[in-house]
Design a protein around this motif. Structure first.
Motif, PDB file in Angstrom:
ATOM      1  N   THR A 175       0.803  -1.234   0.000  1.00 51.65           N
ATOM      2  CA  THR A 175       0.000   0.000   0.000  1.00 51.65           C
ATOM      3  C   THR A 175       0.827   1.271   0.000  1.00 51.65           C
ATOM      4  N   ASP A 176       2.074   1.189  -0.418  1.00 53.58           N
ATOM      5  CA  ASP A 176       2.918   2.390  -0.397  1.00 53.58           C
ATOM      6  C   ASP A 176       2.199   3.575  -1.049  1.00 53.58           C
ATOM      7  N   PRO A 177       2.334   4.773  -0.453  1.00 50.74           N
ATOM      8  CA  PRO A 177       3.186   5.111   0.692  1.00 50.74           C
ATOM      9  C   PRO A 177       2.521   4.909   2.046  1.00 50.74           C
ATOM     10  N   ALA A 178       1.254   4.458   2.055  1.00 54.38           N
ATOM     11  CA  ALA A 178       0.542   4.282   3.318  1.00 54.38           C
ATOM     12  C   ALA A 178       1.075   3.063   4.059  1.00 54.38           C
ATOM     13  N   PHE A 179       1.005   3.103   5.383  1.00 55.50           N
ATOM     14  CA  PHE A 179       1.369   1.954   6.196  1.00 55.50           C
ATOM     15  C   PHE A 179       0.400   0.807   5.905  1.00 55.50           C
ATOM     16  N   ASP A 180       0.929  -0.424   5.856  1.00 62.65           N
ATOM     17  CA  ASP A 180       0.138  -1.585   5.433  1.00 62.65           C
ATOM     18  C   ASP A 180       0.007  -2.596   6.571  1.00 62.65           C
ATOM     19  N   PRO A 181      -1.034  -2.502   7.404  1.00 65.77           N
ATOM     20  CA  PRO A 181      -1.186  -3.457   8.504  1.00 65.77           C
ATOM     21  C   PRO A 181      -1.485  -4.869   8.023  1.00 65.77           C
ATOM     22  N   LEU A 182      -2.206  -5.004   6.891  1.00 64.82           N
ATOM     23  CA  LEU A 182      -2.466  -6.338   6.359  1.00 64.82           C
ATOM     24  C   LEU A 182      -1.178  -6.969   5.826  1.00 64.82           C
ATOM     25  N   GLY A 183      -0.314  -6.134   5.255  1.00 67.32           N
ATOM     26  CA  GLY A 183       0.974  -6.647   4.812  1.00 67.32           C
ATOM     27  C   GLY A 183       1.804  -7.152   5.973  1.00 67.32           C
ATOM     28  N   ALA A 184       1.744  -6.459   7.118  1.00 68.63           N
ATOM     29  CA  ALA A 184       2.468  -6.921   8.305  1.00 68.63           C
ATOM     30  C   ALA A 184       1.916  -8.268   8.766  1.00 68.63           C
ATOM     31  N   ALA A 185       0.581  -8.420   8.737  1.00 71.98           N
ATOM     32  CA  ALA A 185      -0.028  -9.694   9.119  1.00 71.98           C
ATOM     33  C   ALA A 185       0.383 -10.806   8.160  1.00 71.98           C
ATOM     34  N   GLU A 186       0.421 -10.493   6.874  1.00 76.30           N
ATOM     35  CA  GLU A 186       0.853 -11.457   5.866  1.00 76.30           C
ATOM     36  C   GLU A 186       2.290 -11.908   6.122  1.00 76.30           C
ATOM     37  N   THR A 187       3.133 -10.956   6.448  1.00 78.56           N
ATOM     38  CA  THR A 187       4.540 -11.252   6.725  1.00 78.56           C
ATOM     39  C   THR A 187       4.678 -12.195   7.915  1.00 78.56           C
ATOM     40  N   ALA A 188       3.962 -11.891   9.000  1.00 76.74           N
ATOM     41  CA  ALA A 188       4.049 -12.717  10.200  1.00 76.74           C
ATOM     42  C   ALA A 188       3.490 -14.115   9.959  1.00 76.74           C
ATOM     43  N   ALA A 189       2.383 -14.201   9.212  1.00 80.70           N
ATOM     44  CA  ALA A 189       1.785 -15.505   8.927  1.00 80.70           C
ATOM     45  C   ALA A 189       2.707 -16.361   8.071  1.00 80.70           C
ATOM     46  N   HIS A 190       3.397 -15.722   7.156  1.00 78.23           N
ATOM     47  CA  HIS A 190       4.338 -16.461   6.302  1.00 78.23           C
ATOM     48  C   HIS A 190       5.472 -17.046   7.134  1.00 78.23           C
ATOM     49  N   ALA A 191       5.939 -16.314   8.142  1.00 75.69           N
ATOM     50  CA  ALA A 191       7.009 -16.820   9.005  1.00 75.69           C
ATOM     51  C   ALA A 191       6.589 -18.130   9.669  1.00 75.69           C
ATOM     52  N   THR A 192       5.339 -18.203  10.124  1.00 75.63           N
ATOM     53  CA  THR A 192       4.853 -19.406  10.799  1.00 75.63           C
ATOM     54  C   THR A 192       4.613 -20.548   9.824  1.00 75.63           C
ATOM     55  N   THR A 193       3.843 -20.311   8.764  1.00 78.39           N
ATOM     56  CA  THR A 193       3.434 -21.408   7.892  1.00 78.39           C
ATOM     57  C   THR A 193       4.583 -21.961   7.052  1.00 78.39           C
ATOM     58  N   SER A 194       5.546 -21.123   6.696  1.00 84.22           N
ATOM     59  CA  SER A 194       6.688 -21.649   5.949  1.00 84.22           C
ATOM     60  C   SER A 194       7.491 -22.620   6.802  1.00 84.22           C
ATOM     61  N   LEU A 195       7.530 -22.393   8.109  1.00 86.25           N
ATOM     62  CA  LEU A 195       8.219 -23.315   9.003  1.00 86.25           C
ATOM     63  C   LEU A 195       7.442 -24.616   9.164  1.00 86.25           C
ATOM     64  N   LEU A 196       6.121 -24.516   9.259  1.00 85.33           N
ATOM     65  CA  LEU A 196       5.299 -25.717   9.404  1.00 85.33           C
ATOM     66  C   LEU A 196       5.427 -26.629   8.195  1.00 85.33           C
ATOM     67  N   PHE A 197       5.443 -26.056   7.008  1.00 86.39           N
ATOM     68  CA  PHE A 197       5.451 -26.853   5.783  1.00 86.39           C
ATOM     69  C   PHE A 197       6.865 -27.066   5.237  1.00 86.39           C
ATOM     70  N   ASN A 198       7.790 -27.316   6.115  1.00 84.55           N
ATOM     71  CA  ASN A 198       9.167 -27.642   5.724  1.00 84.55           C
ATOM     72  C   ASN A 198       9.227 -29.118   5.297  1.00 84.55           C
ATOM     73  N   ALA A 199       9.954 -29.411   4.211  1.00 78.91           N
ATOM     74  CA  ALA A 199       9.954 -30.760   3.647  1.00 78.91           C
ATOM     75  C   ALA A 199      10.558 -31.791   4.598  1.00 78.91           C
ATOM     76  N   ASN A 200      11.636 -31.461   5.286  1.00 83.92           N
ATOM     77  CA  ASN A 200      12.243 -32.412   6.221  1.00 83.92           C
ATOM     78  C   ASN A 200      11.333 -32.672   7.409  1.00 83.92           C
TER      79      ASN A 200
END
Length: 822
Positions: free
Chosen positions: A656-681
């Motif tokens: 949403t540049d230049p506006a602050f993006d709270p949904l983008g922050a939520a997306e970023t945090a969710a990606h940190a969690t789910t990418s770890l859960l779905f690790n191939a090993n």
């Protein structure tokens, strides 16, 4: 008799007269003749400075005698990303000079392959079986009584540190060394009895193609640094190597000994350590023969200077526990000393344009593992990041500057610990990422700030970082430096040190096993506290909630642009990012040690199903709407960045540049969690553990629970619904990545694909039932993504990836391994 013409006689006479003159010209001059009038500098290797020509003439009086050659970077580039730091050590090699007629070769023997035997022919057979390296060839310019003189200028004015390759490898441009802008640097060229030091100013020219190099150079088409060369006398033969044990917490050096009897291990392993001996080895406490002394860079300012001195001196506690008095000392580097002088163990204060790792490295004798020089690089911006985190946690500027400065107290406490940590690496000691489960038993862990919640619900940083050496640190120093009395069975004594530590409950797990991506150990994590990763994640989420509720204007002092509130928001909103990396390892996790046959440590065992289930529940709580919703009081006060305060990688990425993006922050945090859960090993271990015990959490069950908390959860409206949808697409993206991963096992991909089909059917059903345009669009698009993937898995590349987070581990940089810390 044949008659000669007058012309022939004249020609013959002329040639006769010319012959002595030609012979005189071919005669090699003596060293004194060649160096007459030059500035002579005597030392380990005598050299001569030719001011007029700008040359160094090197006198070699040690032909066929091995010495240590080290190249370093005295003045760097200043970019963490490029990685060319001030006072950065380069390669260290054992070399010798070998004369071959008019040439002198600098030869590096191959010490990775040896034959330790009295049989000279056996030694030679191994030497000739493996390649050596000739590093340089010199032309003999003069000689006197077994000594030769060579022009070392070209050798010293070359790119020994690999700056060109580094800039190219980091996509910063194609550069070349410009001889016309390079010269020897006399201020860094010195001579001492046991080491000779040379330095050169080198300029690399080219067209800059990368932003990193443009950001740190005044003219990016000319990059000027200084490179340092050290010729060092090798230690004597009195050093006793100490055997490497994978349980001991040390770095190792190894080589293959082909004289080893069949049936014994070909590879010989020893730890790296300084030489340290007691004056009185038969006594419980003794002064050392020679103490280990470290020196701090005098360019370090206060109050950081005192903090670094204090932290480094903690190690004396461990040496005292091992029976040494005043064996480890820390002083200020003398003003006239060069930090790359091999005689000094140095803690360097290094500036970069962005935050990054600190490093503890060493110059090591590869023949034995003896550390000759300990060398620390501490990034100067690290203390500022800790200060920023404390500002975000405490919001201290409600009534202006607080009377005391708890932010500074926390930052300096961290820098003390960091100083001890990096010095530990230069003592030969590796990371111990299980130490936090033993009440902070080692400074060689990566510590997260410990934030307590007091009885009034306020955040308390008074115990943010520990002070002093830990119990495991005393064990490692005892293993590496204990001076056993004569007649002691050293192997038995070393085993007793480690076995007692394990009996006392101390744990040691190092780098690879602590890494989050595919890691499985339940107690070895980066940036965590406490004995239970699940409990700690729940605590961290409570701390994060309190900090976000208190977050506002008071996180910045008066007079700063309101947009800069986001600088402090990033590490607070993502305050849990390190703890999820530890907690996720319990899912498909197993407990194990570096067990040797015959020791008392337990064997590997998958974690109990209840532990894995609890970890999954804690992980899923981090992607709930309640956890990811940014308080309106924060969103409403962050304007776009003003002129002069432009965005940086330290901030959230945004749609949403230049506006602050709270949904983008939520997306970023969710990606940190789910990418770890779905690790191939991790997914493969879930399949394996469930196959062997149906009570264990399986991959299909984990995916089902993720669905229950994302796509299949009760849909919400408004801002909460938008957060849900952001999380849902991130979840789908990472599951598709797992299903497409060619390195994942066939069973993992089969289960992942089957679960995608189930989700596809659900989305088609919900699309027909929903009355919300937003949810209709989400269900429709999600189904299309799955359908396109099923038709052609390569279409996954067309998906928009989730927003990447700002730099993370360490808090503000990229990943790293041995010998590094944030």
């Amino acid at each position: 008799m044949k008659q000669f013409s007058a012309f022939a006689l004249v020609l013959l006479f002329t040639c006769f007269l010319a012959t002595p003159q030609i012979q005189a010209q071919d005669k090699t001059p003596t060293i004194s003749e060649k160096t007459k009038g030059l500035d002579k500098q005597e030392g380990f290797f005598t050299y001569y400075w030719d001011e007029k020509e700008g040359k160094i003439w090197l006198e070699i009086d040690k032909l066929d005698q091995e010495f240590l050659y080290v190249n370093s970077l005295a003045a760097g580039v200043g970019s963490n990303d490029i990685g060319l730091d001030r006072n950065q050590l380069g390669d260290d090699r054992v070399v010798y000079f070998d004369r071959r007629g008019p040439k002198v070769l600098m030869v590096q023997p191959n010490y990775s392959y040896r034959a330790i035997t009295d049989n000279q022919k056996e030694t030679e057979s191994v030497r000739d079986a493996f390649a050596q390296s000739v590093l340089w060839g010199f032309k003999v310019a003069a000689e006197s009584k077994g000594r030769v003189l060579v022009d070392a200028t070209d050798f010293l004015l070359r790119d020994a540190h690999g700056v060109v390759d580094r800039l190219k490898g980091m996509n910063q441009g194609n550069y070349r060394l410009d001889d016309s802008r390079s010269a020897l640097y006399r201020d860094g060229t010195m001579n001492f009895p046991k080491n000779t030091e040379f330095e050169a100013t080198l300029t690399f020219t080219g067209d800059a193609s990368g932003g990193y190099i443009r950001s740190v150079t005044p003219s990016s088409d000319a990059v000027t640094v200084r490179q340092h060369h050290s010729f060092v006398e090798l230690p004597d033969d009195d050093y006793e190597p100490r055997v490497f044990d994978p349980r001991s917490g040390y770095f190792g050096t190894d080589y293959q000994d082909y004289s080893t009897p069949i049936g014994e291990s070909l590879t010989k392993r020893f730890i790296t350590r300084h030489r340290l001996e007691k004056k009185n080895p038969g006594t419980a406490m003794s002064e050392p023969v020679e103490p280990i002394i470290y020196y701090l860079d005098p360019g370090t300012p206060e109050p950081v200077r005192s903090a670094l001195l204090d932290g480094a001196r903690w190690w004396n506690q461990a040496f005292e526990a091992a029976g040494y008095r005043n064996a480890f000392q820390v002083k200020m580097l003398p003003e006239d000393a060069h930090p790359l002088d091999v005689r000094y163990n140095v803690i360097n204060w290094v500036h970069r344009s962005t935050r990054g790792w600190s490093y503890g490295s060493s110059v090591v004798d590869p023949r034995t593992g003896e550390i000759i020089k300990g060398h620390v690089l501490l990034g100067s911006l690290r203390v500022r990041q800790d200060y920023l985190i404390a500002e975000g946690l405490l919001a201290p500027y409600e009534d202006g500057q607080p009377e005391n400065d708890p932010m500074m107290e926390m930052a300096l406490a961290r820098i003390r610990q960091l100083s001890a940590h990096e010095v530990g690496h230069t003592l030969g000691i590796a990371h111990n990422f299980a130490a936090s489960t033993n009440s902070r038993a080692s400074v060689m862990d990566y510590p997260a700030p410990k934030v307590n919640i007091d009885e009034n619900g306020n955040l308390d940083l008074s115990e943010a970082y520990d002070s002093g050496i830990g119990e495991w640190d005393k064990v490692t120093v005892a293993y590496g430096y204990q001076d056993f009395p004569e007649g002691t069975d050293e192997k038995q004594g070393l085993d007793e040190i480690l076995n007692k530590a394990f009996e006392d409950g101390l744990l040691y797990i190092s780098d690879y096993d602590a890494r989050p991506a595919g890691g499985a150990h339940p107690k070895a994590h980066l940036w965590d506290n406490g004995t239970d990763a699940v409990d700690q994640l729940n605590h961290i989420m409570n701390v994060r909630e309190i900090a976000l509720q208190n977050f506002g204007e008071a996180v910045i002092p008066n007079g700063r642009p309101m947009a800069t509130i986001e600088d402090a928001l990033v590490p607070i909103y993502l305050f849990h990012r390190y703890q999820i990396e530890g907690t996720v390892k319990l899912i498909g996790g197993m407990d194990y040690t570096y067990k040797l046959r015959g020791d008392s440590q337990p064997g590997p065992e998958p974690l109990a199903p209840a532990q894995q289930q609890a970890a999954l529940e804690a992980m899923l709580s981090t992607i709930s709407v309640e956890a990811l919703r940014m308080p309106d009081a924060i969103i409403d006060i962050i304007p776009p960045r003003p002129i002069g305060y432009y965005g940086s990688r330290e901030l959230f990425n945004s749609h949403t540049d230049p506006a602050f993006d709270p949904l983008g922050a939520a997306e970023t945090a969710a990606h940190a969690t789910t990418s770890l859960l779905f690790n191939a090993n991790r997914a493969a271990r879930l399949v394996d553990f469930e196959a062997r015990n149906p009570d264990h959490l399986g991959l299909a069950e984990m995916i089902d629970k993720v669905y229950e908390n994302t796509w299949m959860a009760e849909p919400q409206d408004g801002y909460n619904g938008a957060i849900q949808r952001a999380v849902n697409f991130v979840t789908l993206y990472n599951l598709l990545q797992l299903a497409a991963d060619e390195d994942a096992s066939s069973q993992v991909r089969a289960i992942s694909n089957e679960k995608l089909v189930e989700l596809y059917d659900f989305l088609n059903k919900e699309e027909k039932a929903t009355e919300s345009e937003q949810w209709l669009a989400a269900y429709n698009y999600g189904a299309k993504l799955i359908d396109g993937f099923m038709e052609n898995p390569e279409r996954i590349e067309e998906m928009t990836p989730p927003l990447s987070p700002p730099p993370g581990s360490p808090i503000g940089s990229t990943d790293s391994f041995l010998g590094c810390s944030w």
